[in-house]
Scaffold this active site. Sequence first.
Site, PDB file in Angstrom:
ATOM      1  N   GLY A 244       0.803  -1.249  -0.007  1.00 39.85           N
ATOM      2  CA  GLY A 244      -0.119   0.021  -0.053  1.00 39.85           C
ATOM      3  C   GLY A 244       0.800   0.978  -0.150  1.00 39.85           C
ATOM      4  O   GLY A 244       0.170   2.458  -0.227  1.00 39.85           O
ATOM      5  N   ARG A 288       3.461  -1.486  -5.827  1.00 38.36           N
ATOM      6  CA  ARG A 288       3.621  -0.208  -6.409  1.00 38.36           C
ATOM      7  C   ARG A 288       4.866   0.489  -6.195  1.00 38.36           C
ATOM      8  O   ARG A 288       5.535   0.799  -7.076  1.00 38.36           O
ATOM      9  CB  ARG A 288       2.484   0.467  -6.165  1.00 38.36           C
ATOM     10  N   CYS A 356     -12.952   3.734 -28.813  1.00 38.12           N
ATOM     11  CA  CYS A 356     -14.098   4.417 -28.960  1.00 38.12           C
ATOM     12  C   CYS A 356     -14.951   4.507 -27.518  1.00 38.12           C
ATOM     13  O   CYS A 356     -16.018   4.115 -27.556  1.00 38.12           O
ATOM     14  CB  CYS A 356     -15.139   3.603 -30.005  1.00 38.12           C
TER      15      CYS A 356
HETATM   16  N1  LLP Z   1      -1.578  -6.894  -0.483  1.00 33.01           N
HETATM   17  C1  LLP Z   1      -2.804  -6.981  -0.787  1.00 33.01           C
HETATM   18  C2  LLP Z   1      -3.612  -7.933  -0.218  1.00 33.01           C
HETATM   19  C3  LLP Z   1      -3.437  -6.140  -2.052  1.00 33.01           C
HETATM   20  O1  LLP Z   1      -4.609  -6.145  -2.217  1.00 33.01           O
HETATM   21  C4  LLP Z   1      -2.660  -5.148  -2.518  1.00 33.01           C
HETATM   22  C5  LLP Z   1      -3.121  -4.527  -3.654  1.00 33.01           C
HETATM   23  C6  LLP Z   1      -1.431  -5.203  -2.371  1.00 33.01           C
HETATM   24  C7  LLP Z   1      -0.663  -6.097  -1.351  1.00 33.01           C
HETATM   25  C8  LLP Z   1      -0.314  -4.359  -3.146  1.00 33.01           C
HETATM   26  O2  LLP Z   1      -0.448  -3.022  -2.868  1.00 33.01           O
HETATM   27  P1  LLP Z   1       0.406  -1.864  -3.489  1.00 33.01           P
HETATM   28  O3  LLP Z   1       1.860  -1.846  -2.555  1.00 33.01           O
HETATM   29  O4  LLP Z   1       0.844  -2.127  -4.796  1.00 33.01           O
HETATM   30  O5  LLP Z   1      -0.199  -0.603  -3.092  1.00 33.01           O
HETATM   31  N2  LLP Z   1      -5.105  -1.193  -9.526  1.00 33.01           N
HETATM   32  C9  LLP Z   1      -4.798  -0.111  -8.608  1.00 33.01           C
HETATM   33  C10 LLP Z   1      -4.299  -0.764  -7.232  1.00 33.01           C
HETATM   34  C11 LLP Z   1      -5.149  -1.939  -6.781  1.00 33.01           C
HETATM   35  C12 LLP Z   1      -4.359  -2.482  -5.667  1.00 33.01           C
HETATM   36  C13 LLP Z   1      -5.005  -3.759  -5.190  1.00 33.01           C
HETATM   37  N3  LLP Z   1      -4.212  -4.383  -3.973  1.00 33.01           N
HETATM   38  C14 LLP Z   1      -4.096   0.973  -9.075  1.00 33.01           C
HETATM   39  O6  LLP Z   1      -3.799   0.981 -10.394  1.00 33.01           O
HETATM   40  O7  LLP Z   1      -3.864   2.179  -8.239  1.00 33.01           O
END
Ligand code: LLP
Length: 429
Positions: A244, A288, A356
């Site tokens: 996150g 991310r 489109c």
């Molecule tokens: N762990 C779990 C249980 C998760 O659901 C997620 C992301 C992560 C780890 C990794 O989170 P990160 O470190 O990447 O923030 N498509 C969206 C983001 C969706 C995130 C879903 N879960 C975007 O493009 O912003």
Amino acid sequence: MFTRPPGFTYKKDELHCDGVSINRLAKKFGTPLYVYSALAIRERYRTLERAFHHVRHTLCYSVKANSNLSILRLLAGMGAGFDIVSGGELERVRRAQKKALKKVVFSGVGKTADELRLALRNGILLFNVESEGELELLATCASELRKTANIALRVNPDVPAETHPYISTGLREHKFGVPIGNARELCRRAAEHKYLRVAGVSLHIGSQIGDVAPFHLAMERAVELVMQLLADGHNIRFIDAGGGLGISYNSAAPLDFTDQAHRYAEAITEPFLRMKKPFPHLLLEPGRSIIAPAGALVTRVLYLKRNGNKRFTIVDAAMNDLIRPSLYQARHEITPVTFTRARSERVQSDVAGPICESGDFLARDAMLPALTPGENLCIFDAGAYGMSLASNYNSRPRAAEVLVEGTRVRLIRRRETIKDLLQEEAACL
Ligand code: LLP
């Protein structure tokens, strides 16, 4: 002219990824093209590693952010574990590095019996269980296969985190996890199953979170629960703090990643280190923060047009290649790959693709220099949730991906063809 963190820099007015000209990559592999810097991935992974050096931990890279096999293999080679949410992601990890399966945590609210069995057979580290129903199903599958499953209940800590509502997960109203108040009772029940071992507590409060305070609050709640579970006699060996951590998508407001990673680690480990020794093993699920700035989407300008007062730059990438601007109103910085001072005057324009729908845009009201059809643009911070969310909408083949390391270029996914798209279908009637 702005500078970017390692990975993407201008050399003599031309944008390079590590040591390679992006215009050359575009010429060789075509556009739209995802370009990743191995140097940037390694550096960001190491920075996070170092920030947590004072506690026993494993970074379980979140496969959904970018699941390319070469990227998984690169990270596995650095010692990463993986956070997966499907049987498909499990297979990716297996192909990237078999022994990394031992460091896999399996999250997700909708795991099927087949997926649970697959994970049991592959001996993953931890099942992050998100409901009572899943607990029962896992118990059944585990006893069928006579394999013991380490489980962590994913608790919903009810902590608000400022982010886009679609990617916030830690509130009671969200579908994720079990209410933290029910966790003790569920763990008591889980411990009655011969093939389940209550081994941890997990949480994840959302994605693209800029402030570290919510991570601290969530961890405080998790630690409190762990202490109760230990008192109840469970052998809690893991705390999974989820992912996150956000990035800055705006180069005018850059974030020093070393500093940010330290503040993040401090927020998470402060409540953690208040527990009595031996401390559980800390798991983290970053996606991310490791991969987003290490990747960019390169696209070619097709047409310049004006509808009334509004200018449009029509490019060959579209929402099927990068859906973040359309879906989350995300703002990704865009610049021409060739940038000379003579071009410093800016005009306002939407950058849109061929799909489109009016919702198909890569930027709204971007300030760009006067562009010429045929030239390349670079869309930054597209390494995470870019290619992994790509689709074939409008029957568009998905982009190619290249990984650059120094001056070495590897094609890590070839461009899809129209033939690829049609081969699963039958014209039956
Ligand atoms: N762990 C779990 C249980 C998760 O659901 C997620 C992301 C992560 C780890 C990794 O989170 P990160 O470190 O990447 O923030 N498509 C969206 C983001 C969706 C995130 C879903 N879960 C975007 O493009 O912003």
